[in-house]
Design a protein around this motif. Structure first.
Motif, short mmCIF file in Angstrom:
data_model
loop_
_atom_site.label_atom_id
_atom_site.label_comp_id
_atom_site.label_asym_id
_atom_site.label_seq_id
_atom_site.Cartn_x
_atom_site.Cartn_y
_atom_site.Cartn_z
N VAL A 1 0.84 -1.20 0.00
CA VAL A 1 0.00 0.00 0.00
C VAL A 1 0.88 1.25 0.00
O VAL A 1 0.61 2.21 -0.75
CB VAL A 1 -0.96 -0.01 1.21
CG1 VAL A 1 -1.61 1.36 1.41
CG2 VAL A 1 -2.02 -1.08 1.04
N LEU A 2 1.94 1.27 0.81
CA LEU A 2 2.82 2.43 0.84
C LEU A 2 3.54 2.64 -0.49
O LEU A 2 3.65 3.77 -0.97
CB LEU A 2 3.84 2.29 1.97
CG LEU A 2 3.28 2.52 3.38
CD1 LEU A 2 4.33 2.20 4.43
CD2 LEU A 2 2.79 3.95 3.53
N VAL A 3 4.01 1.56 -1.10
CA VAL A 3 4.72 1.67 -2.38
C VAL A 3 3.76 2.17 -3.47
O VAL A 3 4.07 3.10 -4.22
CB VAL A 3 5.38 0.34 -2.79
CG1 VAL A 3 5.88 0.39 -4.22
CG2 VAL A 3 6.53 0.01 -1.83
N ILE A 4 2.57 1.58 -3.56
CA ILE A 4 1.59 2.00 -4.57
C ILE A 4 1.18 3.45 -4.32
O ILE A 4 1.05 4.24 -5.27
CB ILE A 4 0.38 1.05 -4.60
CG1 ILE A 4 0.82 -0.30 -5.16
CG2 ILE A 4 -0.77 1.63 -5.40
CD1 ILE A 4 -0.23 -1.39 -5.07
N GLY A 5 0.99 3.82 -3.05
CA GLY A 5 0.65 5.21 -2.73
C GLY A 5 1.74 6.17 -3.17
O GLY A 5 1.46 7.22 -3.75
N TRP A 6 3.00 5.82 -2.92
CA TRP A 6 4.10 6.68 -3.33
C TRP A 6 4.20 6.77 -4.86
O TRP A 6 4.45 7.83 -5.40
CB TRP A 6 5.43 6.21 -2.76
CG TRP A 6 6.57 7.00 -3.32
CD1 TRP A 6 7.49 6.59 -4.22
CD2 TRP A 6 6.87 8.37 -3.05
NE1 TRP A 6 8.36 7.61 -4.53
CE2 TRP A 6 8.00 8.72 -3.82
CE3 TRP A 6 6.30 9.35 -2.24
CZ2 TRP A 6 8.56 9.98 -3.80
CZ3 TRP A 6 6.86 10.61 -2.22
CH2 TRP A 6 7.98 10.92 -3.00
N VAL B 1 1.68 9.22 -5.94
CA VAL B 1 2.10 10.59 -5.61
C VAL B 1 3.20 11.03 -6.57
O VAL B 1 3.16 12.15 -7.11
CB VAL B 1 2.58 10.67 -4.14
CG1 VAL B 1 3.33 11.96 -3.87
CG2 VAL B 1 1.40 10.52 -3.19
N TRP B 2 4.20 10.18 -6.82
CA TRP B 2 5.32 10.54 -7.70
C TRP B 2 4.82 10.81 -9.12
O TRP B 2 5.29 11.74 -9.78
CB TRP B 2 6.36 9.42 -7.69
CG TRP B 2 7.62 9.78 -8.42
CD1 TRP B 2 8.04 9.28 -9.61
CD2 TRP B 2 8.63 10.70 -8.02
NE1 TRP B 2 9.24 9.83 -9.97
CE2 TRP B 2 9.63 10.71 -9.00
CE3 TRP B 2 8.79 11.52 -6.90
CZ2 TRP B 2 10.76 11.50 -8.93
CZ3 TRP B 2 9.93 12.31 -6.83
CH2 TRP B 2 10.90 12.29 -7.83
N GLN C 1 6.76 16.65 -17.14
CA GLN C 1 7.69 15.52 -17.12
C GLN C 1 7.80 14.95 -15.70
O GLN C 1 7.55 15.65 -14.72
CB GLN C 1 9.07 15.96 -17.61
CG GLN C 1 9.11 16.37 -19.06
CD GLN C 1 8.88 15.20 -20.01
OE1 GLN C 1 9.26 14.07 -19.74
NE2 GLN C 1 8.25 15.49 -21.13
N PHE C 2 8.19 13.68 -15.62
CA PHE C 2 8.49 13.11 -14.31
C PHE C 2 9.74 13.79 -13.76
O PHE C 2 10.64 14.17 -14.51
CB PHE C 2 8.72 11.59 -14.43
CG PHE C 2 7.49 10.82 -14.81
CD1 PHE C 2 6.32 10.94 -14.08
CD2 PHE C 2 7.51 9.96 -15.89
CE1 PHE C 2 5.18 10.22 -14.42
CE2 PHE C 2 6.39 9.23 -16.24
CZ PHE C 2 5.22 9.37 -15.50
N TRP C 3 9.81 13.90 -12.44
CA TRP C 3 10.90 14.65 -11.83
C TRP C 3 12.24 13.95 -11.97
O TRP C 3 13.28 14.60 -12.04
CB TRP C 3 10.58 14.99 -10.38
CG TRP C 3 9.54 16.08 -10.35
CD1 TRP C 3 8.19 15.93 -10.20
CD2 TRP C 3 9.77 17.46 -10.59
NE1 TRP C 3 7.57 17.15 -10.31
CE2 TRP C 3 8.51 18.11 -10.54
CE3 TRP C 3 10.91 18.23 -10.83
CZ2 TRP C 3 8.37 19.48 -10.72
CZ3 TRP C 3 10.76 19.59 -11.00
CH2 TRP C 3 9.50 20.20 -10.95
#
Length: 168
Positions: free
Chosen positions: A129-134, A137-138, A149-151
């Motif tokens: 859940v934390l990885v998918i949430g991040w 967000v990313w 663009q992605f950072w």
């Protein structure tokens, strides 16, 4: 006949880039399978938990070779499917050192949440859940970049652009 002016490269939509990202993940299962089989055979590993850290390091290198090689050529298979190309800020193909930098910086998709959960004894479900949430967000943070663009691309000096294959 006058040469046609080329339109500036457009950034693919976030949905298209994330679909490409998911497809890339599916294709990586094959890379992991072959690399894992090779590692297990060469190291004579009988239990999946034996040599776990060596396998992780090996996969990190294999992924680095895979992505660096394909990105220096412009596209991975998933990127070809979704008509996406990686270029430098000027729109030129990227060099292998820049592709390697992009690879290292692309771990920003996963390392922050994994580093955050490492001091705690969280279950696999909580970590997922934390990885998918991040990841969500990313991905959404790309909306705040001036060119969407992605950072990690901005930090690496690269861009993802729409690329239509010429049909001859």
């Amino acid at each position: 006949m006058a040469p046609q002016a080329t339109a500036p490269a457009t950034t693919p939509s976030l949905m298209r880039r994330m679909a490409c990202w998911l497809y890339e993940g599916m294709l990586m299962f094959g890379v992991v399978f072959i690399a894992g089989y090779l590692f297990g055979t060469l190291s004579q590993t009988r239990n999946a938990m034996d040599n776990r850290h060596a396998l992780q390091a090996f996969l990190f290198v294999v992924f680095g070779i895979y992505f660096t090689w394909f990105w220096a050529k412009g596209q991975t298979l998933a990127m070809k499917t979704w008509n996406i190309r990686v270029v430098d800020r000027a729109g030129r193909p990227i060099s292998q050192p820049r592709a390697l930098l992009r690879y290292v910086l692309s771990w920003l998709w996963f390392l922050p949440p994994l580093a955050a959960v490492s001091p705690f004894a969280l279950s696999g479900g909580e970590t997922t859940v934390l990885v998918i949430g991040w990841v969500a967000v990313w991905a959404i943070l790309a909306r705040f970049h001036p060119e969407q663009q992605f950072w990690h691309d901005a930090l690496a000096g690269t861009r993802l652009v729409h690329f239509e294959h010429s049909k001859k």
